[in-house]
Design a protein around this motif. Sequence first.
Motif, PDB file in Angstrom:
ATOM      1  N   LEU A   1      63.426  30.677  51.744  1.00  0.00           N
ATOM      2  CA  LEU A   1      63.051  32.057  51.436  1.00  0.00           C
ATOM      3  C   LEU A   1      62.042  32.524  52.478  1.00  0.00           C
ATOM      4  N   GLU A   2      62.164  33.776  52.878  1.00  0.00           N
ATOM      5  CA  GLU A   2      61.212  34.336  53.850  1.00  0.00           C
ATOM      6  C   GLU A   2      60.231  35.253  53.130  1.00  0.00           C
ATOM      7  N   PRO A   3      58.919  35.157  53.419  1.00  0.00           N
ATOM      8  CA  PRO A   3      57.983  36.124  52.866  1.00  0.00           C
ATOM      9  C   PRO A   3      58.339  37.517  53.414  1.00  0.00           C
ATOM     10  N   PRO A   4      57.919  38.622  52.773  1.00  0.00           N
ATOM     11  CA  PRO A   4      57.032  38.653  51.606  1.00  0.00           C
ATOM     12  C   PRO A   4      57.768  38.451  50.282  1.00  0.00           C
ATOM     13  N   PHE A   5      57.045  37.919  49.283  1.00  0.00           N
ATOM     14  CA  PHE A   5      57.562  37.829  47.915  1.00  0.00           C
ATOM     15  C   PHE A   5      56.387  37.661  46.966  1.00  0.00           C
ATOM     16  N   LEU A   6      56.670  37.882  45.695  1.00  0.00           N
ATOM     17  CA  LEU A   6      55.662  37.673  44.666  1.00  0.00           C
ATOM     18  C   LEU A   6      55.931  36.317  44.033  1.00  0.00           C
ATOM     19  N   CYS A   7      54.928  35.453  44.017  1.00  0.00           N
ATOM     20  CA  CYS A   7      55.160  34.072  43.593  1.00  0.00           C
ATOM     21  C   CYS A   7      54.380  33.714  42.334  1.00  0.00           C
TER      22      CYS A   7
ATOM     23  N   GLY B   1      51.417  32.064  56.043  1.00  0.00           N
ATOM     24  CA  GLY B   1      50.043  31.574  55.948  1.00  0.00           C
ATOM     25  C   GLY B   1      49.091  32.519  55.243  1.00  0.00           C
ATOM     26  N   GLU B   2      49.620  33.633  54.702  1.00  0.00           N
ATOM     27  CA  GLU B   2      48.711  34.656  54.176  1.00  0.00           C
ATOM     28  C   GLU B   2      49.137  35.056  52.766  1.00  0.00           C
ATOM     29  N   GLN B   3      48.220  34.916  51.806  1.00  0.00           N
ATOM     30  CA  GLN B   3      48.536  35.312  50.439  1.00  0.00           C
ATOM     31  C   GLN B   3      47.294  35.753  49.685  1.00  0.00           C
ATOM     32  N   ARG B   4      47.530  36.558  48.668  1.00  0.00           N
ATOM     33  CA  ARG B   4      46.457  37.126  47.881  1.00  0.00           C
ATOM     34  C   ARG B   4      46.692  36.697  46.430  1.00  0.00           C
ATOM     35  N   VAL B   5      45.610  36.270  45.758  1.00  0.00           N
ATOM     36  CA  VAL B   5      45.727  35.902  44.342  1.00  0.00           C
ATOM     37  C   VAL B   5      45.630  37.168  43.496  1.00  0.00           C
ATOM     38  N   LEU B   6      46.676  37.453  42.730  1.00  0.00           N
ATOM     39  CA  LEU B   6      46.689  38.645  41.876  1.00  0.00           C
ATOM     40  C   LEU B   6      46.241  38.331  40.453  1.00  0.00           C
ATOM     41  N   GLY B   7      46.478  37.100  40.034  1.00  0.00           N
ATOM     42  CA  GLY B   7      46.124  36.720  38.670  1.00  0.00           C
ATOM     43  C   GLY B   7      46.067  35.216  38.530  1.00  0.00           C
ATOM     44  N   THR B   8      45.326  34.768  37.529  1.00  0.00           N
ATOM     45  CA  THR B   8      45.225  33.332  37.284  1.00  0.00           C
ATOM     46  C   THR B   8      44.968  33.119  35.795  1.00  0.00           C
ATOM     47  N   THR B   9      44.925  31.879  35.353  1.00  0.00           N
ATOM     48  CA  THR B   9      44.675  31.648  33.939  1.00  0.00           C
ATOM     49  C   THR B   9      43.181  31.628  33.662  1.00  0.00           C
ATOM     50  N   LEU B  10      42.810  32.164  32.504  1.00  0.00           N
ATOM     51  CA  LEU B  10      41.403  32.186  32.128  1.00  0.00           C
ATOM     52  C   LEU B  10      41.012  30.889  31.425  1.00  0.00           C
ATOM     53  N   ASP B  11      42.008  30.096  31.009  1.00  0.00           N
ATOM     54  CA  ASP B  11      41.695  28.828  30.331  1.00  0.00           C
ATOM     55  C   ASP B  11      42.688  27.736  30.743  1.00  0.00           C
ATOM     56  N   ASP B  12      43.666  27.438  29.898  1.00  0.00           N
ATOM     57  CA  ASP B  12      44.604  26.367  30.226  1.00  0.00           C
ATOM     58  C   ASP B  12      45.670  26.838  31.221  1.00  0.00           C
ATOM     59  N   ALA B  13      46.178  25.906  32.015  1.00  0.00           N
ATOM     60  CA  ALA B  13      47.342  26.195  32.857  1.00  0.00           C
ATOM     61  C   ALA B  13      48.594  26.141  31.977  1.00  0.00           C
ATOM     62  N   ALA B  14      49.674  26.766  32.452  1.00  0.00           N
ATOM     63  CA  ALA B  14      50.908  26.810  31.659  1.00  0.00           C
ATOM     64  C   ALA B  14      51.435  25.399  31.370  1.00  0.00           C
ATOM     65  N   GLY B  15      51.395  24.539  32.385  1.00  0.00           N
ATOM     66  CA  GLY B  15      51.874  23.170  32.191  1.00  0.00           C
ATOM     67  C   GLY B  15      50.987  22.401  31.218  1.00  0.00           C
ATOM     68  N   GLU B  16      49.696  22.703  31.285  1.00  0.00           N
ATOM     69  CA  GLU B  16      48.733  22.091  30.371  1.00  0.00           C
ATOM     70  C   GLU B  16      49.046  22.523  28.937  1.00  0.00           C
ATOM     71  N   ALA B  17      49.410  23.795  28.758  1.00  0.00           N
ATOM     72  CA  ALA B  17      49.781  24.301  27.431  1.00  0.00           C
ATOM     73  C   ALA B  17      51.016  23.552  26.926  1.00  0.00           C
ATOM     74  N   PHE B  18      51.972  23.315  27.806  1.00  0.00           N
ATOM     75  CA  PHE B  18      53.150  22.523  27.415  1.00  0.00           C
ATOM     76  C   PHE B  18      52.727  21.103  27.022  1.00  0.00           C
ATOM     77  N   ASP B  19      51.892  20.495  27.847  1.00  0.00           N
ATOM     78  CA  ASP B  19      51.519  19.094  27.599  1.00  0.00           C
ATOM     79  C   ASP B  19      50.687  18.947  26.325  1.00  0.00           C
ATOM     80  N   LYS B  20      49.744  19.871  26.104  1.00  0.00           N
ATOM     81  CA  LYS B  20      48.908  19.790  24.904  1.00  0.00           C
ATOM     82  C   LYS B  20      49.738  20.107  23.656  1.00  0.00           C
ATOM     83  N   GLY B  21      50.669  21.055  23.791  1.00  0.00           N
ATOM     84  CA  GLY B  21      51.553  21.385  22.675  1.00  0.00           C
ATOM     85  C   GLY B  21      52.424  20.180  22.315  1.00  0.00           C
ATOM     86  N   ALA B  22      52.922  19.514  23.331  1.00  0.00           N
ATOM     87  CA  ALA B  22      53.767  18.344  23.102  1.00  0.00           C
ATOM     88  C   ALA B  22      52.996  17.272  22.340  1.00  0.00           C
TER      89      ALA B  22
END
Length: 320
Positions: free
Chosen positions: A125-131, A148-169
Amino acid sequence: MILGLETSCDETAAAVIDDDGHIRSNVVASQADLHAQYGGVVPEVASRRHLELVTPVIREALGEAGVTLDDVTKLAVTQGPGLIGALLVGLAAAKAVAWSRRLPLVPVDHLQGHVASLYLQPMALEPPFLCLLASGGHTLLLDVRSHGEQRVLGTTLDDAAGEAFDKGARLLGLPYPGGREIDRLARTGDPGAYEFPVARVPGLDFSFSGLKTALLYATRDLSPHELAARRADLAASYQRAIVRALVGRVQEAAKQAGAGTIAVVGGVAANSELRESLPGAALAPLALCTDNAAMIASAGRFTDPVPYPGYLGLDAYASR
Ligand code: KG4
Ligand code: ZN
């Protein structure tokens, strides 16, 4: 040829790619079974296992690629973030190999590595894209402008998504690593059986801790027999809530950023419901979603290497 190494968590991985981003070999020795008895990754155990596995895994990667160290022109290795002891094993191994051959070395950020899983052939895949980067340690929305260039638009305020899966499991009594187990079990459950909340946080951030608490409330008064009977429905409903949160935000972000292409990477990108929910998206190939060294080598194509012997002083970092 680039030799990549990855040891940031519980996968000891080595891979060889060529200068055009074709994978020649991609060896991943997972320690998951070793850590399953503890219900999660034990950092010290992981470091020791990396130490035992790193040399055989490098040998296997070179062998499978049909090359020797004579063919390798540079090394790429994960420098961070991750478990510091685990990272140090890979970094020391990469330094030793590079030093012995007077080769340059590229220190790679693990998260850049996940994004670079999209730059591998035959579907580069060639940039630009939203990831959307969703893994065990991170959940990020990135506006990727160039390699080599990207901007963070959002992040988690607590658990990561994978962490939510693992803790739920874990709450559901499923073995580690839990994401794959929930994914598998959810196929036989009813996603509408439970109404789990999706947190509404401002901006483009995520929050998963409330969801985890809701699952705790739904499971804590169940007898083992009742839990067994409802486990698939709980898994399906819980997974539906996580996927809804991810898909909702990524679509919102794409609209705001005016992005034509949505891409999804990281361990959670292997989730079947998430993949089905984003049919038009560029999804990292299944084998490249969870941690591997091909993605690290791929990132190494787009970053200037540190020449011999300057990299000997490089240190690993646990967090960004
Ligand atoms: O990217 P990764 O291998 O390691 C990190 O950088 O953290 O991601 C691992 C995470 C774990 O939380 C695991 O449960 C999750 O990815 N995962 C999944 C699936 N396969 C792995 N989550 C949901 N569905 C899956 N099929
Ligand atoms: Zn990862």
